[in-house]
Design a protein around this motif. Sequence first.
Motif, PDB file in Angstrom:
ATOM      1  N   SER A 104       7.323 -14.613  -6.500  1.00 33.78           N
ATOM      2  CA  SER A 104       6.519 -14.486  -7.721  1.00 33.78           C
ATOM      3  C   SER A 104       5.128 -13.913  -7.471  1.00 33.78           C
ATOM      4  N   PHE A 105       4.749 -13.786  -6.214  1.00 34.64           N
ATOM      5  CA  PHE A 105       3.417 -13.268  -5.869  1.00 34.64           C
ATOM      6  C   PHE A 105       3.491 -11.742  -5.905  1.00 34.64           C
ATOM      7  N   GLY A 106       2.941 -11.155  -6.974  1.00 32.05           N
ATOM      8  CA  GLY A 106       3.096  -9.729  -7.204  1.00 32.05           C
ATOM      9  C   GLY A 106       1.819  -8.919  -7.052  1.00 32.05           C
ATOM     10  N   PRO A 107       1.850  -7.660  -7.459  1.00 33.40           N
ATOM     11  CA  PRO A 107       0.688  -6.780  -7.310  1.00 33.40           C
ATOM     12  C   PRO A 107      -0.580  -7.308  -7.974  1.00 33.40           C
ATOM     13  N   SER A 108      -0.459  -8.020  -9.086  1.00 31.31           N
ATOM     14  CA  SER A 108      -1.651  -8.530  -9.759  1.00 31.31           C
ATOM     15  C   SER A 108      -2.349  -9.631  -8.958  1.00 31.31           C
ATOM     16  N   ASP A 109      -1.690 -10.139  -7.904  1.00 36.25           N
ATOM     17  CA  ASP A 109      -2.260 -11.220  -7.090  1.00 36.25           C
ATOM     18  C   ASP A 109      -2.884 -10.720  -5.793  1.00 36.25           C
ATOM     19  N   PRO A 133       9.687  -7.506  -5.442  1.00 31.57           N
ATOM     20  CA  PRO A 133      10.327  -6.188  -5.313  1.00 31.57           C
ATOM     21  C   PRO A 133       9.391  -5.010  -5.543  1.00 31.57           C
ATOM     22  N   GLU A 134       8.373  -5.166  -6.409  1.00 31.91           N
ATOM     23  CA  GLU A 134       7.512  -4.024  -6.714  1.00 31.91           C
ATOM     24  C   GLU A 134       6.762  -3.508  -5.495  1.00 31.91           C
ATOM     25  N   PHE A 135       6.482  -4.364  -4.538  1.00 27.71           N
ATOM     26  CA  PHE A 135       5.785  -3.909  -3.339  1.00 27.71           C
ATOM     27  C   PHE A 135       6.623  -2.908  -2.553  1.00 27.71           C
ATOM     28  N   PHE A 136       7.923  -2.939  -2.752  1.00 27.92           N
ATOM     29  CA  PHE A 136       8.828  -2.058  -2.016  1.00 27.92           C
ATOM     30  C   PHE A 136       9.290  -0.867  -2.846  1.00 27.92           C
ATOM     31  N   THR A 137       9.239  -0.988  -4.171  1.00 28.96           N
ATOM     32  CA  THR A 137       9.814   0.055  -5.023  1.00 28.96           C
ATOM     33  C   THR A 137       8.784   0.832  -5.834  1.00 28.96           C
ATOM     34  N   ASP A 138       7.576   0.306  -5.976  1.00 26.93           N
ATOM     35  CA  ASP A 138       6.539   0.962  -6.766  1.00 26.93           C
ATOM     36  C   ASP A 138       5.460   1.500  -5.828  1.00 26.93           C
ATOM     37  N   ALA A 139       5.257   2.807  -5.829  1.00 25.95           N
ATOM     38  CA  ALA A 139       4.333   3.436  -4.882  1.00 25.95           C
ATOM     39  C   ALA A 139       2.912   2.908  -5.033  1.00 25.95           C
ATOM     40  N   ARG A 140       2.483   2.647  -6.262  1.00 28.75           N
ATOM     41  CA  ARG A 140       1.125   2.137  -6.465  1.00 28.75           C
ATOM     42  C   ARG A 140       0.969   0.733  -5.900  1.00 28.75           C
ATOM     43  N   ALA A 141       1.987  -0.100  -6.092  1.00 30.94           N
ATOM     44  CA  ALA A 141       1.937  -1.460  -5.558  1.00 30.94           C
ATOM     45  C   ALA A 141       1.963  -1.442  -4.028  1.00 30.94           C
ATOM     46  N   THR A 142       2.766  -0.553  -3.467  1.00 31.28           N
ATOM     47  CA  THR A 142       2.820  -0.412  -2.011  1.00 31.28           C
ATOM     48  C   THR A 142       1.463  -0.011  -1.457  1.00 31.28           C
ATOM     49  N   SER A 143       0.856   0.987  -2.081  1.00 31.21           N
ATOM     50  CA  SER A 143      -0.443   1.480  -1.623  1.00 31.21           C
ATOM     51  C   SER A 143      -1.523   0.409  -1.757  1.00 31.21           C
ATOM     52  N   LEU A 144      -1.481  -0.342  -2.848  1.00 27.49           N
ATOM     53  CA  LEU A 144      -2.466  -1.408  -3.066  1.00 27.49           C
ATOM     54  C   LEU A 144      -2.368  -2.459  -1.968  1.00 27.49           C
ATOM     55  N   LEU A 145      -1.161  -2.883  -1.670  1.00 27.01           N
ATOM     56  CA  LEU A 145      -0.993  -3.904  -0.645  1.00 27.01           C
ATOM     57  C   LEU A 145      -1.369  -3.369   0.734  1.00 27.01           C
ATOM     58  N   GLU A 146      -0.932  -2.158   1.048  1.00 23.24           N
ATOM     59  CA  GLU A 146      -1.263  -1.591   2.347  1.00 23.24           C
ATOM     60  C   GLU A 146      -2.770  -1.457   2.527  1.00 23.24           C
ATOM     61  N   GLY A 147      -3.467  -1.053   1.489  1.00 22.19           N
ATOM     62  CA  GLY A 147      -4.914  -0.924   1.576  1.00 22.19           C
ATOM     63  C   GLY A 147      -5.590  -2.274   1.782  1.00 22.19           C
ATOM     64  N   THR A 148      -5.102  -3.288   1.095  1.00 22.97           N
ATOM     65  CA  THR A 148      -5.665  -4.635   1.241  1.00 22.97           C
ATOM     66  C   THR A 148      -5.426  -5.176   2.642  1.00 22.97           C
ATOM     67  N   LEU A 149      -4.234  -4.974   3.168  1.00 27.91           N
ATOM     68  CA  LEU A 149      -3.924  -5.439   4.508  1.00 27.91           C
ATOM     69  C   LEU A 149      -4.733  -4.681   5.558  1.00 27.91           C
ATOM     70  N   ALA A 150      -4.856  -3.380   5.378  1.00 31.21           N
ATOM     71  CA  ALA A 150      -5.621  -2.581   6.336  1.00 31.21           C
ATOM     72  C   ALA A 150      -7.084  -3.020   6.369  1.00 31.21           C
ATOM     73  N   ALA A 151      -7.651  -3.343   5.221  1.00 28.65           N
ATOM     74  CA  ALA A 151      -9.045  -3.778   5.162  1.00 28.65           C
ATOM     75  C   ALA A 151      -9.263  -5.082   5.913  1.00 28.65           C
ATOM     76  N   ALA A 152      -8.211  -5.899   6.030  1.00 26.29           N
ATOM     77  CA  ALA A 152      -8.303  -7.176   6.740  1.00 26.29           C
ATOM     78  C   ALA A 152      -7.679  -7.098   8.127  1.00 26.29           C
ATOM     79  N   ASP A 153      -7.312  -5.892   8.567  1.00 23.86           N
ATOM     80  CA  ASP A 153      -6.634  -5.698   9.858  1.00 23.86           C
ATOM     81  C   ASP A 153      -5.417  -6.602   9.960  1.00 23.86           C
ATOM     82  N   ALA A 154      -4.627  -6.632   8.894  1.00 26.47           N
ATOM     83  CA  ALA A 154      -3.441  -7.475   8.828  1.00 26.47           C
ATOM     84  C   ALA A 154      -2.178  -6.621   8.825  1.00 26.47           C
ATOM     85  N   GLU A 155      -1.105  -7.157   9.390  1.00 28.87           N
ATOM     86  CA  GLU A 155       0.174  -6.458   9.438  1.00 28.87           C
ATOM     87  C   GLU A 155       1.076  -6.892   8.292  1.00 28.87           C
TER      88      GLU A 155
END
Length: 274
Positions: A104-109, A133-155
Amino acid sequence: MWTHKAWPGRFLPQSLPAKERLRAYAGWCNAVEGNTTFYATPSRATVETWAEQTGPGFRFVVKVPKAVTHERRFVGVETEMRAFLDAIEPLGERAVLWTQLPGSFGPSDVEVLGRFLRRLPADRQRAVEVRHPEFFTDARATSLLEGTLAAADAEWVPFDTTVFFQSPPTSEAEQDAWAKKPRLPRRTRALTGRPIVRYLGRDSVEETVAGWQPWVAVAAEWVREGRTPTVFLHTPDNDEAPALARRFHDEVRALASGLEPLPEPEPVEPATLF
């Protein structure tokens, strides 16, 4: 886990005291998932025994408690996190903080996740597993999560269940996993120098080995790039897991010669029937 009912007499000595089981497991593998920390924070004294049973190169990927990720969803979790971080402190830099999030933890979180990650100790590696699922199927959600993880040096930790769900279950263990495990696309992109992968095969060794071949190629490429990946291999019953881990490692070494071999396990007396 570092013990399993099917392992004594095969991968671990028979009747081994609990305080020695991790030491024996560490002869077969050089990393372990700390899944039990999701349900209860261990005592610091217990974690000290974990540190004592393993060498400096052994890696613990310890899951952040569910009270933080699932029940509180990062709100008002200071007390729980202080207790958790104090408990695992004896592991030092060998501990990776693994934040597994509910479906249930999605892009808005993502914003609250970013704030949480940035507050973690700077000397601890961070890793996040998402199941929406949106993190894997929606390009904007993927990019948002990747950017957030990169900013925290997280994998980003992918949990690859694609092979498992290719055909219906054929055992009780597979039926149980069929109802519980997420169905998500395979993801092979690493964000840091220490990627982490979770792969779920089948109870059949042949199907599991055939299904992991894409990961052998990916892991070997990561090693050639100078990354140090950790790959966790699961099957629904996990009966052959230690041997499968070593087989996977050997297959990667065949493609990436710079990868060090795993430690040699101590000989195990075979189990008897009486």
